[in-house]
Design an enzyme around this catalytic site. Sequence first.
Site, PDB file in Angstrom:
ATOM      1  CG  ASP A   1      -1.567  -1.203   1.616  1.00 33.91           C
ATOM      2  OD1 ASP A   1      -1.509  -2.159   0.843  1.00 33.91           O
ATOM      3  OD2 ASP A   1      -2.189  -1.239   2.686  1.00 33.91           O
TER       4      ASP A   1
ATOM      5  CD1 TRP B   1       2.500  -7.711   3.053  1.00 39.67           C
ATOM      6  CD2 TRP B   1       2.522  -9.340   4.586  1.00 39.67           C
ATOM      7  NE1 TRP B   1       1.931  -7.219   4.198  1.00 39.67           N
ATOM      8  CE2 TRP B   1       1.932  -8.190   5.158  1.00 39.67           C
ATOM      9  CE3 TRP B   1       2.650 -10.477   5.379  1.00 39.67           C
ATOM     10  CZ2 TRP B   1       1.464  -8.161   6.466  1.00 39.67           C
ATOM     11  CZ3 TRP B   1       2.197 -10.451   6.689  1.00 39.67           C
ATOM     12  CH2 TRP B   1       1.604  -9.294   7.216  1.00 39.67           C
TER      13      TRP B   1
ATOM     14  CG  ASP C   1      -5.119  -0.044   7.035  1.00 39.50           C
ATOM     15  OD1 ASP C   1      -4.036  -0.421   7.519  1.00 39.50           O
ATOM     16  OD2 ASP C   1      -5.848  -0.780   6.356  1.00 39.50           O
TER      17      ASP C   1
ATOM     18  CD  GLU D   1      -7.173  -5.056   4.286  1.00 39.99           C
ATOM     19  OE1 GLU D   1      -6.402  -5.548   5.110  1.00 39.99           O
ATOM     20  OE2 GLU D   1      -7.077  -5.266   3.056  1.00 39.99           O
TER      21      GLU D   1
HETATM   22  C1  FRU Z   1      -3.961  -3.637   2.718  1.00 37.53           C
HETATM   23  C2  FRU Z   1      -3.349  -4.050   4.047  1.00 37.53           C
HETATM   24  C3  FRU Z   1      -3.672  -3.064   5.149  1.00 37.53           C
HETATM   25  C4  FRU Z   1      -2.533  -3.275   6.112  1.00 37.53           C
HETATM   26  C5  FRU Z   1      -1.385  -3.541   5.184  1.00 37.53           C
HETATM   27  C6  FRU Z   1      -0.350  -4.483   5.715  1.00 37.53           C
HETATM   28  O1  FRU Z   1      -3.271  -4.163   1.611  1.00 37.53           O
HETATM   29  O2  FRU Z   1      -3.774  -5.365   4.396  1.00 37.53           O
HETATM   30  O3  FRU Z   1      -4.937  -3.229   5.720  1.00 37.53           O
HETATM   31  O4  FRU Z   1      -2.307  -2.177   6.928  1.00 37.53           O
HETATM   32  O5  FRU Z   1      -1.923  -4.047   3.986  1.00 37.53           O
HETATM   33  O6  FRU Z   1       0.755  -4.553   4.862  1.00 37.53           O
END
Ligand code: FRU
Length: 498
Positions: free
Chosen positions: A45, A69, A171, A224
């Site tokens: 993000d 990730w 977020d 999110e």
């Molecule tokens: C969206 C998300 C957010 C979170 C982040 C973690 O892609 O899942 O909700 O903060 O990515 O990387």
Amino acid sequence: MTQHKTHFEQLARANQAVTDTKHEQKEASYRLHYHFMAPTGWLNDPNGLIQHNGVYHLFYQFNPYSYHWGAMHWGHATSRDLVNWKHEPVALAPSEPYEYDETKSEMGCFSGSAVMNGDVMMLFYTGHLEGHDPKEVQAIATSTDGIHFTKHAANPVINGSPEGLSDEFRDPKVWKHGELWYMVVGTAVGHDGAVALYKSSNLIDWEYVGIAAKSDGTQGDMWECPDLFPLGDKYVLMTSPMNTDRGKSTVMVGSMDYDKGVFIPESQHEIDYGIDFYAAQTFEDEKGRRILFAWMDFPFTEFPSKTDKWSGAMTIPRELTLGKDGYVRSQPVPELTALRDNHMHDDKLVLSEDETHPLHADYPFQHSYELKCKWVLPENKADGKVGLHLRQSKDGSEQTTVFYDLATNEVIVDTTHAGKLSHKAVNKAGLLHKNDEVTFHIFVDTCSVEVFVNDGEATLSTRIYPDLASNDITLYTEGTGATAEYIDIWELKNAEMS
Ligand code: FRU
């Protein structure tokens, strides 16, 4: 017992990892030519978008240690024009008891936003640690030079979700209205995605106001990356809802009642109808424009560039405006025209029914270009298709097709034949009005296609991974004749990413 490292040590380690591995990306395949990417590793993000003293700041979810990730950091880059970027040192690294445990794989500094408080830049983010109670908290980091960030002594400033809400609670997006600061946080009530609203007079002490908006039962079970902002004379709530087939980059247009602390939606649509668009965030720049970046990927899909040890890119920056019809329009920022190089123009190409018109002899472009064309259709024609094949191989077996379907009044980006590694999808955007013309404004890069229809009425963003030699462009009609009123193609230069 886990040993907690100081933020400073964790940043030094992350920056060293970037220095040690970024050279590997010089020759990596599918690196994009004018889209923002991390110098190495994994990106998701956009975070903390802000402009201060002329400088644009783009922070992002970043794993400097791997192209998967993982432990989330905030990467950072700056720009004076939204086109050319300079990588800055990593801004945030997981270090505190509520976000760091080296024995866990799900942890870190999750997404959030930035504001200026006088001369101090403040980042708001979610501290996430699987197995910790609470799992997600809101925290702050500050900086006086916009480059080096210190975590605040009062952290976590919101220690878990309020009673009755899910512990999925992340977020934070912060903005100022009148004398007060407000924050929305993505969460859920039972199985309904929701946004929690907070207010503060000093950015440190936050008071829970209530649920500002919630799913009607069909709009996803967790919202999110919420963003709530004024646009024209309305307010827009943008979220990335999870687990719904009603969209994944949703904008609701409506009004905000600050006294009651509720957002009242009037309409809903998608800010982008392509499969590879998620976690969008906006900010108001110093010219007063509402600018958006999104992660040009989708979670839990394949990332073919992992073979080359990198993952993730941003969309091109887009400006949002509110149309007279109350719909949010999204258009590429004009700064991108600085990338234009060789130009080809044609007009009044009349195609009869079921005709293909190859352009590649006249347009010997590689894979990074901008294309604009307008199709004029026979009056009141009920069906037929007009469009283009892009990134087409010489034998036609590989192609990405962008077309308008008169029968359904949809623009479709079909990636089912876009190459073995591509995300196969038939992406559809329904148009608001039926006209006898349609315009496409398309940005193609090494492994992406972004389509803007009718001056931003709809957009579709997708990642494609065709052979890098598949670069032919063909106009075509099916079941109708049509005239390509004009077609312009500009080769695009590489943006600087230093
Ligand atoms: C969206 C998300 C957010 C979170 C982040 C973690 O892609 O899942 O909700 O903060 O990515 O990387």
